[in-house]
Design an enzyme around this catalytic site. Sequence first.
Site, short mmCIF file in Angstrom:
data_model
loop_
_atom_site.label_atom_id
_atom_site.label_comp_id
_atom_site.label_asym_id
_atom_site.label_seq_id
_atom_site.Cartn_x
_atom_site.Cartn_y
_atom_site.Cartn_z
CG HIS A 1 -1.65 1.26 1.47
ND1 HIS A 1 -2.92 1.49 0.99
CD2 HIS A 1 -1.30 2.40 2.13
CE1 HIS A 1 -3.32 2.70 1.35
NE2 HIS A 1 -2.35 3.26 2.04
CD GLU A 2 2.03 3.50 3.73
OE1 GLU A 2 2.33 4.60 3.22
OE2 GLU A 2 1.02 3.34 4.43
CD GLU B 1 -4.70 6.28 2.73
OE1 GLU B 1 -4.73 5.07 3.03
OE2 GLU B 1 -3.68 6.96 2.84
CG HIS C 1 0.31 6.24 -0.70
ND1 HIS C 1 -0.86 6.85 -1.09
CD2 HIS C 1 0.04 5.69 0.52
CE1 HIS C 1 -1.79 6.68 -0.17
NE2 HIS C 1 -1.27 5.96 0.81
#
Length: 260
Positions: free
Chosen positions: A121-122, A183, A125
């Site tokens: 997920h990070e 997100e 980004h």
Amino acid sequence: MKRLALPALTVLLLAACATSPLGRQQFLLLPAAEMDQMGVQAYSEMKQEQPTVSGTKEARYVQCVANAITAVVDSDQQWEVTVFKDDSANAFALPGGKIGVHTGLLKVAKNQDQLAAVIGHEVGHVIAQHSNERMSIQYATQTGTQLVAALAGGDSAEKQTLMGLLGVGAQYGVQLPFSRKHEAEADVVGLQLMAEAGFNPEQSVDLWRNMAAAGGSAPPELLSTHPSNETRIQGLQARLPEVRPIYQQARAAGRTPNCG
């Protein structure tokens, strides 16, 4: 002057148009190299100012999971991973190939697949250039140039804001969370990355259930830029049929991470 300014502005806006990995239109003003430089500098400062963990079993574990995720990123970027001694269940990734994981996250991410969901997920980004989007909007205002210059200076309100825009503001007392669309987009990119790396995407749902249990009384979704845990879980569950074949193909191809 106005006649001259309008074409120049049009050229700038056209040059800033980009598309995210999921096909969303983006406004990106800053060159990727400049974003990388800011990410590297911010990361270096964090390592100097905050306690880190290295050479331990947990540090090797985090490195193993991160290596598996970044190995499937379509880029020649070399990634650096640091474990920060911090009780908060948090992680981040910065432009320039920098990943930070807090020791507190390992109490919530119960296995390698759940940790992979967070790291994916990070990294999502970064791949989607979400920090650049946020910086570009700020840069279009009068304060933009001040913020970029602030990173090289000492501690200041401008520097704190810049760190927040990069995605590490919690450590500097400025919470600037990514928007809901960012997100949700990072969730999808991260899900794809973990599946391609051979981590079980089903565990992303369990991770957020753990987060919900650890989070206590979170604010109502309408009062937060983050999606609620339940909304996030529903979004991930809806995407699972798309990534299960990716996961199965990865396992068949021999991508079977065993980080312990």
